[in-house]
Scaffold this motif. Sequence first.
Motif, PDB file in Angstrom:
ATOM      1  N   GLY A  30     -28.510  57.053-100.562  1.00  0.00           N
ATOM      2  CA  GLY A  30     -27.776  56.043-101.318  1.00  0.00           C
ATOM      3  C   GLY A  30     -27.824  54.681-100.643  1.00  0.00           C
ATOM      4  O   GLY A  30     -28.882  54.200-100.252  1.00  0.00           O
ATOM      5  N   ALA A  31     -26.653  54.062-100.481  1.00  0.00           N
ATOM      6  CA  ALA A  31     -26.563  52.716 -99.907  1.00  0.00           C
ATOM      7  C   ALA A  31     -26.993  52.665 -98.446  1.00  0.00           C
ATOM      8  O   ALA A  31     -27.272  51.590 -97.917  1.00  0.00           O
ATOM      9  N   PHE A  32     -27.064  53.809 -97.785  1.00  0.00           N
ATOM     10  CA  PHE A  32     -27.417  53.826 -96.361  1.00  0.00           C
ATOM     11  C   PHE A  32     -28.869  53.408 -96.124  1.00  0.00           C
ATOM     12  O   PHE A  32     -29.183  52.778 -95.125  1.00  0.00           O
ATOM     13  N   ASP A  33     -29.772  53.760 -97.053  1.00  0.00           N
ATOM     14  CA  ASP A  33     -31.166  53.335 -96.924  1.00  0.00           C
ATOM     15  C   ASP A  33     -31.238  51.815 -96.994  1.00  0.00           C
ATOM     16  O   ASP A  33     -30.552  51.192 -97.799  1.00  0.00           O
ATOM     17  N   SER A  92     -24.038  63.746 -92.929  1.00  0.00           N
ATOM     18  CA  SER A  92     -23.290  64.682 -93.752  1.00  0.00           C
ATOM     19  C   SER A  92     -21.908  64.086 -94.001  1.00  0.00           C
ATOM     20  O   SER A  92     -21.141  63.889 -93.053  1.00  0.00           O
ATOM     21  N   GLY A  93     -21.632  63.773 -95.238  1.00  0.00           N
ATOM     22  CA  GLY A  93     -20.334  63.175 -95.564  1.00  0.00           C
ATOM     23  C   GLY A  93     -20.158  61.860 -94.834  1.00  0.00           C
ATOM     24  O   GLY A  93     -20.965  60.955 -94.960  1.00  0.00           O
ATOM     25  N   ASP A  94     -19.108  61.790 -94.034  1.00  0.00           N
ATOM     26  CA  ASP A  94     -18.844  60.554 -93.296  1.00  0.00           C
ATOM     27  C   ASP A  94     -19.282  60.640 -91.839  1.00  0.00           C
ATOM     28  O   ASP A  94     -18.827  59.870 -90.996  1.00  0.00           O
ATOM     29  N   THR A  95     -20.189  61.561 -91.520  1.00  0.00           N
ATOM     30  CA  THR A  95     -20.684  61.719 -90.153  1.00  0.00           C
ATOM     31  C   THR A  95     -22.175  61.403 -90.091  1.00  0.00           C
ATOM     32  O   THR A  95     -22.953  61.876 -90.918  1.00  0.00           O
ATOM     33  N   LEU A 137     -19.230  52.109 -96.120  1.00  0.00           N
ATOM     34  CA  LEU A 137     -20.632  52.044 -96.519  1.00  0.00           C
ATOM     35  C   LEU A 137     -20.697  51.681 -97.986  1.00  0.00           C
ATOM     36  O   LEU A 137     -20.239  52.422 -98.846  1.00  0.00           O
ATOM     37  N   ASP A 138     -21.223  50.485 -98.255  1.00  0.00           N
ATOM     38  CA  ASP A 138     -21.474  50.078 -99.631  1.00  0.00           C
ATOM     39  C   ASP A 138     -22.797  49.317 -99.658  1.00  0.00           C
ATOM     40  O   ASP A 138     -23.533  49.326 -98.666  1.00  0.00           O
TER      41      ASP A 138
END
Length: 156
Positions: A30-33, A92-95, A137-138
């Motif tokens: 998602g937004a992390f890339d 994984s999730g918020d980690t 994270l957005d």
Amino acid sequence: MGRITTYILMALAGTAFWACGDNFETSGNGAFDGFWQLEQVDTLATGGITDMHDELIFWAVQHRVIELRCKKLTADGSSLVRLSVYYHFERSGDTLQFLADPYPVLDLRPNDPYAELRQVQAYGFSRFDEKFIVLRLDDDHMTLQSEVFRMYFRKY
């Protein structure tokens, strides 16, 4: 006749894309890339705040690989020195867990076992297999926290 041929070709291309759609691999990040610039680091133990804009530290994220990149001006200001480290990670999730053994770390000295660790400390790591909690994270901002630091990024 040309217009009909165009419509038929567009329909065929759309059908081919739809039929192959399940075969495309996505990272699920998602937004992390993307490409992130480190803007600020807070030291949790002391409450210290460091502005990192001038350090030009970037994280480039794609699929399961992160490139940590530092661009610095030389002493005379004439060129850039680049230091890059590549990591595999699991999210994984918020980690966010970095896996040990970054590759490659530049400018290593074989007689100094801590040379590699000093290289990754510039990126906010206190150990090789650093673990972060994703606080935010957005599409524009990311905040990560380890046991030692809280780091603020903006998407570049």
